[in-house]
Design a protein around this motif. Sequence first.
Motif, PDB file in Angstrom:
ATOM      1  N   SER A   1      -2.273   0.441  -2.543  1.00  0.00           N
ATOM      2  CA  SER A   1      -1.999   0.674  -3.962  1.00  0.00           C
ATOM      3  C   SER A   1      -3.219   1.230  -4.686  1.00  0.00           C
ATOM      4  N   SER A   2      -4.422   0.929  -4.193  1.00  0.00           N
ATOM      5  CA  SER A   2      -5.639   1.473  -4.820  1.00  0.00           C
ATOM      6  C   SER A   2      -5.678   2.994  -4.720  1.00  0.00           C
ATOM      7  N   PHE A   3      -5.052   3.542  -3.682  1.00  0.00           N
ATOM      8  CA  PHE A   3      -4.980   4.993  -3.526  1.00  0.00           C
ATOM      9  C   PHE A   3      -3.608   5.534  -3.908  1.00  0.00           C
ATOM     10  N   SER A   4      -2.857   4.734  -4.711  1.00  0.00           N
ATOM     11  CA  SER A   4      -1.560   5.163  -5.260  1.00  0.00           C
ATOM     12  C   SER A   4      -0.573   5.553  -4.177  1.00  0.00           C
ATOM     13  N   LEU A   5      -0.530   4.747  -3.118  1.00  0.00           N
ATOM     14  CA  LEU A   5       0.376   5.032  -2.012  1.00  0.00           C
ATOM     15  C   LEU A   5       1.344   3.869  -1.848  1.00  0.00           C
ATOM     16  N   PRO A   6       2.634   4.040  -2.223  1.00  0.00           N
ATOM     17  CA  PRO A   6       3.613   2.963  -2.028  1.00  0.00           C
ATOM     18  C   PRO A   6       3.985   2.851  -0.552  1.00  0.00           C
ATOM     19  N   VAL A   7       3.959   1.644  -0.031  1.00  0.00           N
ATOM     20  CA  VAL A   7       4.230   1.448   1.392  1.00  0.00           C
ATOM     21  C   VAL A   7       5.208   0.301   1.582  1.00  0.00           C
ATOM     22  N   HIS A   8       5.885   0.328   2.715  1.00  0.00           N
ATOM     23  CA  HIS A   8       6.674  -0.807   3.190  1.00  0.00           C
ATOM     24  C   HIS A   8       5.829  -1.506   4.255  1.00  0.00           C
ATOM     25  N   LEU A   9       5.732  -2.808   4.157  1.00  0.00           N
ATOM     26  CA  LEU A   9       4.772  -3.522   4.996  1.00  0.00           C
ATOM     27  C   LEU A   9       5.375  -4.804   5.540  1.00  0.00           C
ATOM     28  N   ASP A  10       5.069  -5.083   6.804  1.00  0.00           N
ATOM     29  CA  ASP A  10       5.462  -6.350   7.424  1.00  0.00           C
ATOM     30  C   ASP A  10       4.309  -6.813   8.305  1.00  0.00           C
ATOM     31  N   VAL A  11       3.791  -7.997   8.033  1.00  0.00           N
ATOM     32  CA  VAL A  11       2.671  -8.547   8.791  1.00  0.00           C
ATOM     33  C   VAL A  11       3.100  -9.867   9.409  1.00  0.00           C
TER      34      VAL A  11
ATOM     35  N   SER B   1       0.796 -11.461  14.980  1.00  0.00           N
ATOM     36  CA  SER B   1       0.116 -10.573  15.935  1.00  0.00           C
ATOM     37  C   SER B   1       0.519  -9.105  15.801  1.00  0.00           C
ATOM     38  N   ARG B   2       1.117  -8.744  14.670  1.00  0.00           N
ATOM     39  CA  ARG B   2       1.577  -7.355  14.531  1.00  0.00           C
ATOM     40  C   ARG B   2       1.568  -6.943  13.070  1.00  0.00           C
ATOM     41  N   ILE B   3       1.227  -5.667  12.855  1.00  0.00           N
ATOM     42  CA  ILE B   3       1.266  -5.076  11.516  1.00  0.00           C
ATOM     43  C   ILE B   3       2.155  -3.836  11.578  1.00  0.00           C
ATOM     44  N   LEU B   4       3.123  -3.775  10.704  1.00  0.00           N
ATOM     45  CA  LEU B   4       3.999  -2.604  10.605  1.00  0.00           C
ATOM     46  C   LEU B   4       3.894  -2.065   9.187  1.00  0.00           C
ATOM     47  N   LEU B   5       3.465  -0.813   9.058  1.00  0.00           N
ATOM     48  CA  LEU B   5       3.321  -0.171   7.748  1.00  0.00           C
ATOM     49  C   LEU B   5       4.019   1.175   7.789  1.00  0.00           C
ATOM     50  N   SER B   6       4.786   1.455   6.755  1.00  0.00           N
ATOM     51  CA  SER B   6       5.515   2.724   6.684  1.00  0.00           C
ATOM     52  C   SER B   6       5.396   3.318   5.287  1.00  0.00           C
ATOM     53  N   TYR B   7       5.144   4.607   5.245  1.00  0.00           N
ATOM     54  CA  TYR B   7       5.081   5.351   3.982  1.00  0.00           C
ATOM     55  C   TYR B   7       6.145   6.437   4.021  1.00  0.00           C
ATOM     56  N   GLU B   8       7.008   6.450   3.011  1.00  0.00           N
ATOM     57  CA  GLU B   8       8.089   7.426   2.927  1.00  0.00           C
ATOM     58  C   GLU B   8       7.826   8.348   1.747  1.00  0.00           C
ATOM     59  N   PRO B   9       7.453   9.591   1.995  1.00  0.00           N
ATOM     60  CA  PRO B   9       7.182  10.531   0.894  1.00  0.00           C
ATOM     61  C   PRO B   9       8.431  10.768   0.043  1.00  0.00           C
TER      62      PRO B   9
ATOM     63  N   ALA C   1       9.370  13.633  -1.097  1.00  0.00           N
ATOM     64  CA  ALA C   1      10.046  14.817  -0.563  1.00  0.00           C
ATOM     65  C   ALA C   1      10.706  14.463   0.769  1.00  0.00           C
ATOM     66  N   LEU C   2      11.652  15.312   1.169  1.00  0.00           N
ATOM     67  CA  LEU C   2      12.377  15.066   2.410  1.00  0.00           C
ATOM     68  C   LEU C   2      11.527  15.508   3.600  1.00  0.00           C
ATOM     69  N   THR C   3      10.443  14.790   3.847  1.00  0.00           N
ATOM     70  CA  THR C   3       9.561  15.067   4.979  1.00  0.00           C
ATOM     71  C   THR C   3       9.503  13.845   5.881  1.00  0.00           C
ATOM     72  N   THR C   4       8.872  14.011   7.010  1.00  0.00           N
ATOM     73  CA  THR C   4       8.810  12.926   7.987  1.00  0.00           C
ATOM     74  C   THR C   4       7.965  11.765   7.465  1.00  0.00           C
ATOM     75  N   PRO C   5       8.484  10.535   7.492  1.00  0.00           N
ATOM     76  CA  PRO C   5       7.689   9.385   7.042  1.00  0.00           C
ATOM     77  C   PRO C   5       6.567   9.076   8.030  1.00  0.00           C
ATOM     78  N   ILE C   6       5.586   8.383   7.540  1.00  0.00           N
ATOM     79  CA  ILE C   6       4.465   7.941   8.374  1.00  0.00           C
ATOM     80  C   ILE C   6       4.643   6.451   8.646  1.00  0.00           C
ATOM     81  N   THR C   7       4.747   6.097   9.907  1.00  0.00           N
ATOM     82  CA  THR C   7       4.936   4.702  10.297  1.00  0.00           C
ATOM     83  C   THR C   7       3.904   4.327  11.345  1.00  0.00           C
ATOM     84  N   ILE C   8       3.233   3.224  11.123  1.00  0.00           N
ATOM     85  CA  ILE C   8       2.220   2.729  12.062  1.00  0.00           C
ATOM     86  C   ILE C   8       2.570   1.297  12.436  1.00  0.00           C
ATOM     87  N   ILE C   9       2.630   1.054  13.738  1.00  0.00           N
ATOM     88  CA  ILE C   9       2.822  -0.300  14.257  1.00  0.00           C
ATOM     89  C   ILE C   9       1.583  -0.638  15.075  1.00  0.00           C
TER      90      ILE C   9
END
Length: 465
Positions: free
Chosen positions: A70-80, A83-91, A93-101
């Motif tokens: 949020s400090s960089f104005s990026l809304p994310v979906h998050l699950d912690v 032993s696992r972190i899942l973060l997803s950013y959905e732009p 625009a209709l572009t590919t989301p960024i998801t990191i597990i």
Amino acid sequence: MADGTDEVRPGPVSNRLETASSELDLVDDGEVNPPRARAITELAVRVGELALSSGSSAARTESLVRRVASSFSLPVHLDVTYSRILLSYEPAALTTPITIIRSVAPDQTDYDRLARVEGLVREVQGGSLDLETATARLNHIAAAPFEHPRWFRLLAAGVLGAAIGLLLGGSPMDLLVSAGSTILVDVARRRLEQWTLGVFFTTAVCAAIPTTLALVVLALPHWAPWNLPPMDPSLVIAAGMVSLLAGMGTVAAAGDAIDGSFLGAGARSVEVLVTTGGIVLGLVTTLWLGRSLGVTAQLEPSASQNPNVWAQLVCSGLVALAFGVRFMMRARALATTTALGVLLWVTYLAAGWITPSHPARVGIAALVVGFTARILVHWLHLPLLALTTTAVAPLMPGMMLYRGVFAITEEDPTSATWLLLGSAYVAVGLAAGTSFGAMLAALALYRRRAGDSSQRFALVEQAHG
């Protein structure tokens, strides 16, 4: 809600209070280009990875990750989870989301590294660090961890054993042997962790060391050509049990449960059960060995609390200090946790005027420590979990657990059941007391009589930052 907007509802007031305004402050992400968005998500996930592997709770880790995004104005979906972190950013625009597990392997508890990660997040949130500088700082934290010299860690382990021995009213020879016991346990634990033997078997081997040493102590008078001063083998075993019990994750599990992270709390609770099972296995195996040698009666728990109140206070502070050294805390944090360890014992003694129940007194003492630690965290910017986990170590039920396991080997199921349940009550009292005390302190610091929920959460974020 019906109009498609997200409803903001107040949650638990420990870690969730610090992240609520971050969720409210999210702005439109249309200006965030894909390369920058990728860099932000990677930074946020790495912050969470370092925090979680350093000993942070799942709820606290989620708080840190959200605040970075949020400090960089990026809304994310998050699950912690544990032993696992899942973060997803959905732009937008209709572009590919960024998801990191990211799977987070358990690592040695390092509260100094956790404090540095939390400090970095505060600076990012305050706007004093840009993305590139924050990433470079995080790389430095990961690559250059703080570590006490080996001799200092061994000295702290010895002080831990001697302090527990003195707390239980041991003689000078008992203190010396208890110090040797905890040093051997510390050396064995580190070596077995390097061999990746597994938590259960590592704990079982470490639990067998104090009992084996107690058997050697019983055999020494028959081998030594000179008369040795009398020693209490049960005190040596109790010192080893406390060194294994403290820091098992009960406080973090309670914090996750109160913050609503039930999956993380469940995982940590299972870890505590597995670790306790390893302790019981190591104890039972060596006690049965002693029984086959005909010395079980001499291993019967007989230690009692030191009657000198000043000695009790000093020992309580030294035990907290020793665990702070084990968990890589620096000088200011060590001084703070030592003072909290003394406060824990003062409150425990004072609670005796209210109730004679040992678990109840433990819970009251833990509540006061949790409340005070949360107030100190607000001013000193130290990890709350670091202070509470180390400060409550003097009241870990090492002797009670040993008495319960001894009753098992003596085929006394009734006594064994009550003693083991009593050990569980004490552990739960420590965990629940510190978590509830911290929650009360958060309410005292951040509660406001007027204003809607979003205004209160904004005040929370300003006070924390």
